[in-house]
Design a protein around this motif. Structure first.
Motif, PDB file in Angstrom:
ATOM      1  N   PHE A 178       0.856  -1.173   0.000  1.00 47.99           N
ATOM      2  CA  PHE A 178       0.000   0.000   0.000  1.00 47.99           C
ATOM      3  C   PHE A 178       0.893   1.223   0.000  1.00 47.99           C
ATOM      4  O   PHE A 178       1.924   1.249   0.666  1.00 47.99           O
ATOM      5  CB  PHE A 178      -0.890   0.010   1.260  1.00 47.99           C
ATOM      6  CG  PHE A 178      -1.863  -1.130   1.295  1.00 47.99           C
ATOM      7  CD1 PHE A 178      -3.031  -1.086   0.561  1.00 47.99           C
ATOM      8  CD2 PHE A 178      -1.603  -2.261   2.057  1.00 47.99           C
ATOM      9  CE1 PHE A 178      -3.926  -2.136   0.596  1.00 47.99           C
ATOM     10  CE2 PHE A 178      -2.493  -3.304   2.092  1.00 47.99           C
ATOM     11  CZ  PHE A 178      -3.661  -3.240   1.359  1.00 47.99           C
ATOM     12  N   PRO A 179       0.512   2.265  -0.723  1.00 51.22           N
ATOM     13  CA  PRO A 179       1.332   3.475  -0.733  1.00 51.22           C
ATOM     14  C   PRO A 179       1.305   4.138   0.645  1.00 51.22           C
ATOM     15  O   PRO A 179       0.399   3.930   1.423  1.00 51.22           O
ATOM     16  CB  PRO A 179       0.658   4.350  -1.790  1.00 51.22           C
ATOM     17  CG  PRO A 179      -0.729   3.823  -1.901  1.00 51.22           C
ATOM     18  CD  PRO A 179      -0.660   2.377  -1.550  1.00 51.22           C
ATOM     19  N   GLU A 180       2.340   4.949   0.909  1.00 50.52           N
ATOM     20  CA  GLU A 180       2.388   5.672   2.183  1.00 50.52           C
ATOM     21  C   GLU A 180       1.120   6.491   2.338  1.00 50.52           C
ATOM     22  O   GLU A 180       0.669   7.154   1.418  1.00 50.52           O
ATOM     23  CB  GLU A 180       3.595   6.626   2.217  1.00 50.52           C
ATOM     24  CG  GLU A 180       4.890   6.014   2.655  1.00 50.52           C
ATOM     25  CD  GLU A 180       4.851   5.362   4.023  1.00 50.52           C
ATOM     26  OE1 GLU A 180       4.262   5.921   4.957  1.00 50.52           O
ATOM     27  OE2 GLU A 180       5.396   4.266   4.148  1.00 50.52           O
ATOM     28  N   GLY A 181       0.522   6.402   3.540  1.00 51.65           N
ATOM     29  CA  GLY A 181      -0.687   7.171   3.803  1.00 51.65           C
ATOM     30  C   GLY A 181      -1.913   6.598   3.129  1.00 51.65           C
ATOM     31  O   GLY A 181      -2.976   7.187   3.167  1.00 51.65           O
ATOM     32  N   GLY A 182      -1.806   5.411   2.474  1.00 54.35           N
ATOM     33  CA  GLY A 182      -2.946   4.796   1.803  1.00 54.35           C
ATOM     34  C   GLY A 182      -3.913   4.197   2.795  1.00 54.35           C
ATOM     35  O   GLY A 182      -3.733   4.285   4.002  1.00 54.35           O
ATOM     36  N   GLY A 183      -4.963   3.586   2.272  1.00 51.99           N
ATOM     37  CA  GLY A 183      -6.043   3.064   3.103  1.00 51.99           C
ATOM     38  C   GLY A 183      -5.574   2.148   4.208  1.00 51.99           C
ATOM     39  O   GLY A 183      -6.004   2.275   5.324  1.00 51.99           O
ATOM     40  N   ALA A 243     -15.170  -2.591   7.234  1.00 51.00           N
ATOM     41  CA  ALA A 243     -14.809  -1.840   6.021  1.00 51.00           C
ATOM     42  C   ALA A 243     -14.323  -0.443   6.380  1.00 51.00           C
ATOM     43  O   ALA A 243     -13.330   0.047   5.823  1.00 51.00           O
ATOM     44  CB  ALA A 243     -16.012  -1.773   5.083  1.00 51.00           C
ATOM     45  N   GLY A 244     -14.997   0.198   7.314  1.00 46.37           N
ATOM     46  CA  GLY A 244     -14.582   1.543   7.735  1.00 46.37           C
ATOM     47  C   GLY A 244     -13.225   1.535   8.415  1.00 46.37           C
ATOM     48  O   GLY A 244     -12.374   2.391   8.153  1.00 46.37           O
ATOM     49  N   ALA A 245     -12.992   0.561   9.275  1.00 43.65           N
ATOM     50  CA  ALA A 245     -11.722   0.481   9.983  1.00 43.65           C
ATOM     51  C   ALA A 245     -10.591   0.160   9.012  1.00 43.65           C
ATOM     52  O   ALA A 245      -9.478   0.679   9.151  1.00 43.65           O
ATOM     53  CB  ALA A 245     -11.792  -0.579  11.085  1.00 43.65           C
ATOM     54  N   GLY A 246     -10.860  -0.692   8.014  1.00 38.09           N
ATOM     55  CA  GLY A 246      -9.832  -1.026   7.028  1.00 38.09           C
ATOM     56  C   GLY A 246      -9.490   0.142   6.123  1.00 38.09           C
ATOM     57  O   GLY A 246      -8.393   0.227   5.590  1.00 38.09           O
ATOM     58  N   ALA A 247     -10.439   1.065   5.948  1.00 41.39           N
ATOM     59  CA  ALA A 247     -10.195   2.223   5.083  1.00 41.39           C
ATOM     60  C   ALA A 247      -9.302   3.264   5.747  1.00 41.39           C
ATOM     61  O   ALA A 247      -8.600   3.998   5.055  1.00 41.39           O
ATOM     62  CB  ALA A 247     -11.520   2.862   4.689  1.00 41.39           C
ATOM     63  N   VAL A 248      -9.323   3.349   7.066  1.00 39.62           N
ATOM     64  CA  VAL A 248      -8.557   4.393   7.751  1.00 39.62           C
ATOM     65  C   VAL A 248      -7.362   3.869   8.528  1.00 39.62           C
ATOM     66  O   VAL A 248      -6.571   4.656   9.039  1.00 39.62           O
ATOM     67  CB  VAL A 248      -9.461   5.200   8.722  1.00 39.62           C
ATOM     68  CG1 VAL A 248     -10.535   5.925   7.959  1.00 39.62           C
ATOM     69  CG2 VAL A 248     -10.042   4.318   9.792  1.00 39.62           C
ATOM     70  N   GLY A 249      -7.215   2.565   8.649  1.00 35.85           N
ATOM     71  CA  GLY A 249      -6.102   2.042   9.438  1.00 35.85           C
ATOM     72  C   GLY A 249      -5.699   0.659   8.994  1.00 35.85           C
ATOM     73  O   GLY A 249      -6.118   0.156   7.958  1.00 35.85           O
ATOM     74  N   ARG A 250      -4.862   0.034   9.797  1.00 33.69           N
ATOM     75  CA  ARG A 250      -4.377  -1.314   9.522  1.00 33.69           C
ATOM     76  C   ARG A 250      -5.127  -2.281  10.415  1.00 33.69           C
ATOM     77  O   ARG A 250      -5.391  -1.998  11.575  1.00 33.69           O
ATOM     78  CB  ARG A 250      -2.889  -1.390   9.796  1.00 33.69           C
ATOM     79  CG  ARG A 250      -2.082  -0.452   8.910  1.00 33.69           C
ATOM     80  CD  ARG A 250      -0.642  -0.442   9.330  1.00 33.69           C
ATOM     81  NE  ARG A 250      -0.089  -1.782   9.130  1.00 33.69           N
ATOM     82  CZ  ARG A 250       1.082  -2.020   8.570  1.00 33.69           C
ATOM     83  NH1 ARG A 250       1.837  -1.030   8.197  1.00 33.69           N
ATOM     84  NH2 ARG A 250       1.510  -3.252   8.412  1.00 33.69           N
ATOM     85  N   LEU A 251      -5.447  -3.447   9.856  1.00 29.76           N
ATOM     86  CA  LEU A 251      -6.175  -4.460  10.615  1.00 29.76           C
ATOM     87  C   LEU A 251      -5.269  -5.635  10.941  1.00 29.76           C
ATOM     88  O   LEU A 251      -4.420  -6.025  10.139  1.00 29.76           O
ATOM     89  CB  LEU A 251      -7.384  -4.955   9.816  1.00 29.76           C
ATOM     90  CG  LEU A 251      -8.433  -3.909   9.456  1.00 29.76           C
ATOM     91  CD1 LEU A 251      -9.560  -4.537   8.643  1.00 29.76           C
ATOM     92  CD2 LEU A 251      -9.002  -3.257  10.699  1.00 29.76           C
ATOM     93  N   ALA A 252      -5.485  -6.190  12.125  1.00 25.03           N
ATOM     94  CA  ALA A 252      -4.749  -7.381  12.571  1.00 25.03           C
ATOM     95  C   ALA A 252      -5.776  -8.349  13.158  1.00 25.03           C
ATOM     96  O   ALA A 252      -6.890  -7.966  13.472  1.00 25.03           O
ATOM     97  CB  ALA A 252      -3.719  -6.996  13.628  1.00 25.03           C
ATOM     98  N   VAL A 253      -5.385  -9.609  13.283  1.00 22.49           N
ATOM     99  CA  VAL A 253      -6.278 -10.601  13.883  1.00 22.49           C
ATOM    100  C   VAL A 253      -5.590 -11.254  15.069  1.00 22.49           C
ATOM    101  O   VAL A 253      -4.370 -11.392  15.111  1.00 22.49           O
ATOM    102  CB  VAL A 253      -6.717 -11.701  12.876  1.00 22.49           C
ATOM    103  CG1 VAL A 253      -7.595 -11.129  11.801  1.00 22.49           C
ATOM    104  CG2 VAL A 253      -5.534 -12.415  12.279  1.00 22.49           C
ATOM    105  N   ALA A 254      -6.420 -11.645  16.025  1.00 19.61           N
ATOM    106  CA  ALA A 254      -5.961 -12.424  17.175  1.00 19.61           C
ATOM    107  C   ALA A 254      -6.844 -13.660  17.209  1.00 19.61           C
ATOM    108  O   ALA A 254      -8.070 -13.550  17.212  1.00 19.61           O
ATOM    109  CB  ALA A 254      -6.090 -11.622  18.465  1.00 19.61           C
TER     110      ALA A 254
END
Length: 185
Positions: A142-147, A169-180
């Motif tokens: 993903f580019p710097e500052g991208g979704g 979807a909203g959280a993935g658009a503004v940040g990075r997602l991780a799973v536990a």
């Protein structure tokens, strides 16, 4: 030998007039009607049992484990209503973590926004429906500052409620997602 005991019983009532009437003749239909009525009740009872069985089968009530699976992990309650699940494709920032997942695993999805000190849980105890392999699974930059922020990611498909899919979807658009990965207690 014994002295006689006086009779203490009450005297019978005086005869009264009973009107005369002809004999009662029962025609053959009386027993038939009763049998027909009972047969109809048995059919109605059987239909009721069949309907109740169909409703229970459709609701998927399989004890506490089945109810928890239907409700997306929520504990069963007296007013539990059917929850419609959707498939939500989610891009997880760490592709190696996604490689550890298998369909059927239960995970918590955590969102972290660059610059924020604290991460938040977006979805709790959701089921992994699919871990796509192949072209969609390759690392994507993903580019710097991208979704999803800088770095790589991999796709995973989760079974969630519609409201949770929108939050993911909203959280993935503004940040990075991780799973536990959730562990059964």
């Amino acid at each position: 030998m014994f002295p006689s005991v006086p009779d203490t019983r009450p005297a019978p009532p005086a005869p009264c007039g009973v009107p005369s009437f002809g004999p009662l003749r029962v025609r053959g239909g009386g027993g038939q009607r009763l049998r027909r009525a009972l047969r109809g009740q048995r059919r109605a009872l059987a239909a009721g049992f069949a309907l109740a069985s169909a409703v229970l089968a459709a609701s998927g009530s399989g004890g506490e484990k089945g109810a928890a699976a239907v409700a997306g992990g929520a504990p069963p309650g007296p007013e539990r209503r059917a929850v419609r699940l959707v498939s939500a494709p989610v891009r997880i920032a760490d592709a190696a973590t996604v490689g550890l997942l298998r369909p059927g695993d239960r995970v918590d999805v955590i969102a972290a926004v660059d610059g924020d000190a604290e991460a938040r849980v977006v979805a709790r105890d959701v089921r992994v429906a699919e871990v796509p392999r192949g072209a969609g699974d390759a690392e994507v930059s993903f580019p710097e500052g991208g979704g999803a922020g800088a770095g790589s990611g991999a796709l995973v498909v989760l079974s969630v409620e519609r409201r949770t899919a929108a939050a993911l979807a909203g959280a993935g658009a503004v940040g990075r997602l991780a799973v536990a990965v959730s562990h059964a207690e």
